[in-house]
Design a protein around this motif. Structure first.
Motif, PDB file in Angstrom:
ATOM      1  N   GLU A  22       2.442  16.760   2.065  1.00 25.07           N
ATOM      2  CA  GLU A  22       2.469  15.542   2.873  1.00 25.07           C
ATOM      3  C   GLU A  22       3.906  15.128   3.179  1.00 25.07           C
ATOM      4  O   GLU A  22       4.801  15.307   2.359  1.00 25.07           O
TER       5      GLU A  22
ATOM      6  N   CYS B 133       6.860  11.542  -1.481  1.00 25.72           N
ATOM      7  CA  CYS B 133       5.861  11.499  -0.402  1.00 25.72           C
ATOM      8  C   CYS B 133       4.797  12.593  -0.551  1.00 25.72           C
ATOM      9  O   CYS B 133       3.696  12.458  -0.018  1.00 25.72           O
TER      10      CYS B 133
ATOM     11  N   ASP C 278       2.302   1.957  -3.498  1.00 23.90           N
ATOM     12  CA  ASP C 278       1.247   2.429  -4.386  1.00 23.90           C
ATOM     13  C   ASP C 278       0.905   3.887  -4.099  1.00 23.90           C
ATOM     14  O   ASP C 278       0.718   4.686  -5.023  1.00 23.90           O
ATOM     15  N   ARG C 279       0.846   4.264  -2.836  1.00 22.81           N
ATOM     16  CA  ARG C 279       0.558   5.666  -2.491  1.00 22.81           C
ATOM     17  C   ARG C 279       1.683   6.588  -2.974  1.00 22.81           C
ATOM     18  O   ARG C 279       1.437   7.701  -3.422  1.00 22.81           O
TER      19      ARG C 279
ATOM     20  N   MET D  34       2.471   9.506   4.803  1.00 25.23           N
ATOM     21  CA  MET D  34       2.235   8.437   3.831  1.00 25.23           C
ATOM     22  C   MET D  34       2.325   7.063   4.480  1.00 25.23           C
ATOM     23  O   MET D  34       1.554   6.154   4.168  1.00 25.23           O
TER      24      MET D  34
ATOM     25  N   ASP E  90      -4.611   1.905   5.008  1.00 22.97           N
ATOM     26  CA  ASP E  90      -5.068   1.239   3.784  1.00 22.97           C
ATOM     27  C   ASP E  90      -4.899  -0.271   3.889  1.00 22.97           C
ATOM     28  O   ASP E  90      -5.796  -1.051   3.530  1.00 22.97           O
TER      29      ASP E  90
ATOM     30  N   VAL F 102       1.909  14.557  -2.283  1.00 25.24           N
ATOM     31  CA  VAL F 102       0.882  14.349  -3.304  1.00 25.24           C
ATOM     32  C   VAL F 102       0.710  15.642  -4.087  1.00 25.24           C
ATOM     33  O   VAL F 102       0.294  16.667  -3.526  1.00 25.24           O
TER      34      VAL F 102
ATOM     35  N   LEU G 221      -0.957   6.596   6.517  1.00 29.50           N
ATOM     36  CA  LEU G 221      -2.102   6.377   5.637  1.00 29.50           C
ATOM     37  C   LEU G 221      -2.026   5.007   4.961  1.00 29.50           C
ATOM     38  O   LEU G 221      -3.039   4.318   4.802  1.00 29.50           O
ATOM     39  N   ALA G 222      -0.819   4.602   4.554  1.00 32.08           N
ATOM     40  CA  ALA G 222      -0.651   3.303   3.896  1.00 32.08           C
ATOM     41  C   ALA G 222      -0.951   2.163   4.859  1.00 32.08           C
ATOM     42  O   ALA G 222      -1.539   1.142   4.468  1.00 32.08           O
TER      43      ALA G 222
ATOM     44  N   ARG H 192       1.501   6.374  -7.252  1.00 35.67           N
ATOM     45  CA  ARG H 192       0.251   6.520  -8.017  1.00 35.67           C
ATOM     46  C   ARG H 192       0.046   7.959  -8.468  1.00 35.67           C
ATOM     47  O   ARG H 192      -0.430   8.222  -9.591  1.00 35.67           O
ATOM     48  N   ASP H 193       0.401   8.892  -7.632  1.00 31.86           N
ATOM     49  CA  ASP H 193       0.215  10.315  -7.931  1.00 31.86           C
ATOM     50  C   ASP H 193       1.037  10.736  -9.149  1.00 31.86           C
ATOM     51  O   ASP H 193       0.587  11.533  -9.976  1.00 31.86           O
TER      52      ASP H 193
ATOM     53  N   ALA I  52       0.832  -1.209   0.000  1.00 25.35           N
ATOM     54  CA  ALA I  52       0.000   0.000   0.000  1.00 25.35           C
ATOM     55  C   ALA I  52       0.863   1.254   0.000  1.00 25.35           C
ATOM     56  O   ALA I  52       0.521   2.255  -0.640  1.00 25.35           O
TER      57      ALA I  52
END
Length: 821
Positions: A669, A660, A624-625, A674, A681, A662, A677-678, A628-629, A621
């Motif tokens: 962030e 890190c 991906d975070r 991150m 997730d 976004v 949050l991950a 992905r951005d 996760a």
């Protein structure tokens, strides 16, 4: 009403009886192809008798009066146990799967025809030495003897799958075996896919410097800066979408991150408790049922040889004799280059070369499709190699309009003597003899680990392309094929291949890690298969003054993740024990529970523990975070966590912490944000699939070894008989490697790992051990279809002995092949 009920009962009973009869009939027909291991078989093409003694694990010990008789026996036993597997492998490399499976496999056939591996194998037959040509001819005759027996005695068409997919089986030819060697090369190759992904990623990133973060080099001396891919091809769209390639269990094209891997290490007498040399080897390939590996012992003129073979290929690829042990690990040589060829705008049948426009070499190829009209392909070759379709690894997304992509690859050699070299290695009596014998080995490139009675060594074998020092992309990106400096200039001398003989420390090994640090063009590779397992291996090897067979087995089965031990303190640095007490059932409470479990964990990826699942889901996760951005849908192509990327980001190496933030959000962030949050997730994802009771989770529930039948594995009901699935320890970065699939709803399924394990002790050679991950038989009704699977899962082995008395003592059968009158 009562009459209707009686009739309903009668109808139901009749249907049940018909179903039972149908099952019994299917079982009867399928069981007809079960081989009888205890009989005498008259064979027309045989000169002298051959004896095949199958020990209690169904490992054949093959004895004959000459080497050709023994190879005949190996061909016969391969066809007895793995005929379906052999025919499917042959059809795959020929591009003829669609004759059996229809439209499902047309895309695979198209790709295989483009590579033209089978025609190249046919041309290579004449290049083999006399010994190998004799072995190929005898092996083919042995396979065909079994085919003749099946046809004559109506033995259920040779395999139960033949009833469902009835297609004629052509006689086996020497070229078939050479073609399977090339097919193995394709399954082990990852450089082409990496070039395309590197180019696609370079096009997506706003900051070219960030490419070194997400696709980092193995630790070592940095290389010179490369051009941006967009600067090589200015007309290429920056955010072009790719074309998906076929995703089918029958496809031999490895998914990104799932090319070849392996472990192999050796100890000299000075580091061995018994005073003899030691060797351990476990090559890693995709899991299937049956395994790609088949155990066999051959009694040749130079002595007995025992180890792992691949059905269809007459050689023990990894194993031992009484005098020599040898193992293989993927070398990750950069043996593939993609060339972007410019078409003549006035004549699409011509492409640009350093000497001007030239015509493609082209010829038609007809693909027969079951139940459909055949299709005709036009195969085209440039001076650099075959022209590839845009669907392969999304080549279309990095190929400008008016251009095509061609592949340069060492395996595309029409005079390929790889099998001759492999057979010569098998007959060598010392480390130096084996190194000399490997000179004719072309590809796929391997690290060859060797031990004899006194010495240990490792030599990279395979042809190394000679590149110009002024190559535009140093072979890391698709390059302009019309520029002379980008083209290959022959091969490097075999003597320059990395070689390590009798190291001072008495121990050597390879986990697909970087083995040399040379400047381009002597670099061997920029892409290596491992930067993590080697650290754990080094610790285990140096932790003991001397080693034993059992300590080598312990290392093969080691499930501790160096990666977890390294990354968890980084990503959780500001999260450990910092939160206030949270109410039961809240996300904060689950996060605290997860962090507490991970804080007390030693990094062991044990199938019975919850921590490996929490850790793996968190890292997945988190990556991906982070990407992905910046990458959008291309983030899906990064199917596995890259530990060096995570480390670079959280250590802020060369500004990598920029990942890190976004970009689309108003605030800035931090990496701690991150990580938190991950983790949330990951816990949500775990809760949806495995429940919210974190202490009750089991890594093995997610990390099941998926040894599935490639054809019948998805058939309702039947899949429960043909698939072999097991809870397993290990992970992507452990010595007990269980590479996860990385995609789909179950991303942690174990799909790629050590289908063979062997440990050889030359103080007492007959105490050596080996095992494969399924069973010897490819027939799912045989008791030998999965009898070794539980031993493999538990980390157990079977004896690897050349003692015929031991083999005969518990033999499951003795087959006598005798000349027919």
């Amino acid at each position: 009403m009562r009459l209707m009920f009686r009739w309903l009962v009668r109808i139901a009973a009749s249907l049940v009886a018909l179903a039972v009869l149908a099952i019994l009939l299917i079982y009867y027909l399928a069981s007809q192809s079960l081989p009888d291991y205890d009989r005498t078989v008259p064979v027309a093409d045989l000169v002298a008798p051959v004896e095949i003694v199958r020990d209690n694990a169904n490992v054949p010990h093959i004895l004959g009066e000459s080497d050709t008789d023994v190879f005949f026996g190996l061909g016969y036993t391969h066809a007895q146990d793995r005929l379906w597997q052999m025919t499917i492998l042959r059809r795959t490399v020929q591009g003829r799967l669609s004759e059996v499976f229809g439209n499902r496999t047309v895309a695979i056939d198209r790709l295989m025809r483009r590579l033209d591996l089978y025609r190249l194998a046919q041309q290579s037959v004449s290049a083999q030495d006399d010994q190998t040509r004799a072995a190929l001819a005898a092996y083919s005759a042995g396979v065909n003897a079994r085919l003749g027996e099946i046809n004559e005695r109506a033995l259920g068409r040779g395999a139960p799958e033949m009833f469902l997919f009835n297609a004629p089986i052509a006689p086996w030819q020497p070229a078939d075996s050479l073609a399977l060697v090339k097919l193995m090369g394709l399954q082990l190759s990852g450089q082409m896919a990496n070039e395309v992904l590197r180019a696609r990623t370079a096009l997506m990133l706003d900051d070219p410097a960030r490419l070194a973060d997400i696709m980092p080099d193995a630790p070592g001396t940095a290389i010179a800066a490369l051009p941006e891919y967009a600067s090589l091809f200015p007309d290429l769209p920056r955010f072009a979408q790719g074309i998906p390639m076929p995703d089918d269990p029958l496809s031999p094209f490895p998914r990104p991150g799932l090319a070849g891997a392996s472990n192999g290490w050796a100890a000299a007498p000075s580091r061995s408790a018994s005073g003899g040399t030691l060797l351990a080897n476990d090559p890693h390939l995709g899991f299937t049922a049956p395994s790609i590996w088949y155990l066999a012992r051959l009694e040749l003129a130079k002595g007995g040889v025992i180890g792992a073979t691949i059905p269809g290929i007459p050689v023990v690829l990894t194993g031992r004799s009484a005098r020599l042990g040898w193992g293989l690990t993927s070398a990750y040589l950069d043996d593939q280059d993609l060339f972007i060829e410019k078409l003549n705008p006035d004549n699409a049948e011509e492409y640009l070369t350093p000497e001007g426009y030239k015509r493609f070499k082209s010829r038609p190829s007809i693909v027969e499709i079951k139940g459909e009209k055949p299709i005709t392909l036009t195969l085209r070759w440039t001076e650099n190699g075959p022209v590839l379709p845009g669907s392969l690894y999304n080549l279309a997304s990095v190929t400008p309009k008016g251009h095509v992509a061609a592949l340069g690859w060492t395996v595309l050699n029409p005079q390929d003597t790889t099998l001759s070299a492999a057979i010569s290695i098998m007959g060598a009596g010392s480390v130096q003899e084996a190194i000399a014998a490997a000179e004719g080995y072309i590809g796929p490139a391997q690290n060859l680990q060797l031990v004899d009675q006194e010495n240990i060594a490792m030599k990279m074998i395979g042809w190394v392309p000679r590149r110009d020092p002024d190559h535009q992309s140093q072979g890391r990106l698709p390059s302009q094929g019309w520029r002379a400096e980008n083209r290959w200039q022959g091969r490097m001398p075999y003597a320059s291949n990395p070689e390590f003989v009798a190291p001072r420390g008495g121990i050597l090994g390879n986990t697909n890690n970087k083995v040399v640090d040379r400047p381009f063009p002597d670099h061997i590779s920029f892409l290596w298969g491992d930067t993590q397992r080697i650290n754990r291996w080094n610790r285990l090897m140096q932790a003991r003054q001397v080693h034993t067979r059992d300590s080598f087995i312990e290392a093969q089965l080691d499930p501790v993740s160096f990666t977890a031990r390294t990354l968890l303190p980084l990503i959780g640095a500001d999260l450990w024990f910092t939160g206030e007490a949270a109410p039961e059932g809240t996300p904060e409470r689950r996060r605290q529970t997860a962090l507490r479990l991970l804080a007390d964990w030693n990094g062991e990826m044990n199938e019975h523990l919850p921590e490996p699942l929490i850790y793996a889901a968190w890292l997945r996760a988190l990556q991906d975070r982070l990407i992905r951005d910046d990458l959008g849908p291309l983030a899906d192509a990064f199917t596995h966590v890259e530990p060096l990327f995570i480390e670079r980001v959280f250590r802020d190496i060369d500004g990598a912490s920029a990942w890190c933030n976004v970009r689309q959000s108003a605030r800035t962030e931090t990496c701690t944000d991150m990580a938190r949050l991950a983790l949330d997730d990951a816990l949500v994802w775990i809760g949806e699939r495995y429940g919210t009771a974190l202490e009750s989770l089991r890594w093995g529930d997610a990390h099941q070894a998926m040894q599935d039948h490639q054809i019948l594995g998805d058939v309702p009901l039947l899949k429960y008989f043909v698939n072999i699935r097991q809870s397993t320890s290990g992970g992507d970065n452990t010595l007990q490697r269980g590479r996860t699939i990385g995609t789909g709803p179950e991303p942690f399924r174990n799909v790629h790992g050590p289908g063979y394990r062997g440990v050889y002790d030359f103080a007492d050679p007959d105490s050596s051990v080996f095992v494969i991950s399924t069973g010897q038989s490819g027939h799912f009704l045989s008791r030998h279809y999965e009898d070794l699977a539980q031993l493999w899962r538990r980390g157990e082995y079977i004896p690897m002995s050349l003692d015929m008395g031991l083999a005969r003592a518990g033999a499951v059968g003795v087959t006598q092949l005798v000349p027919a009158e």
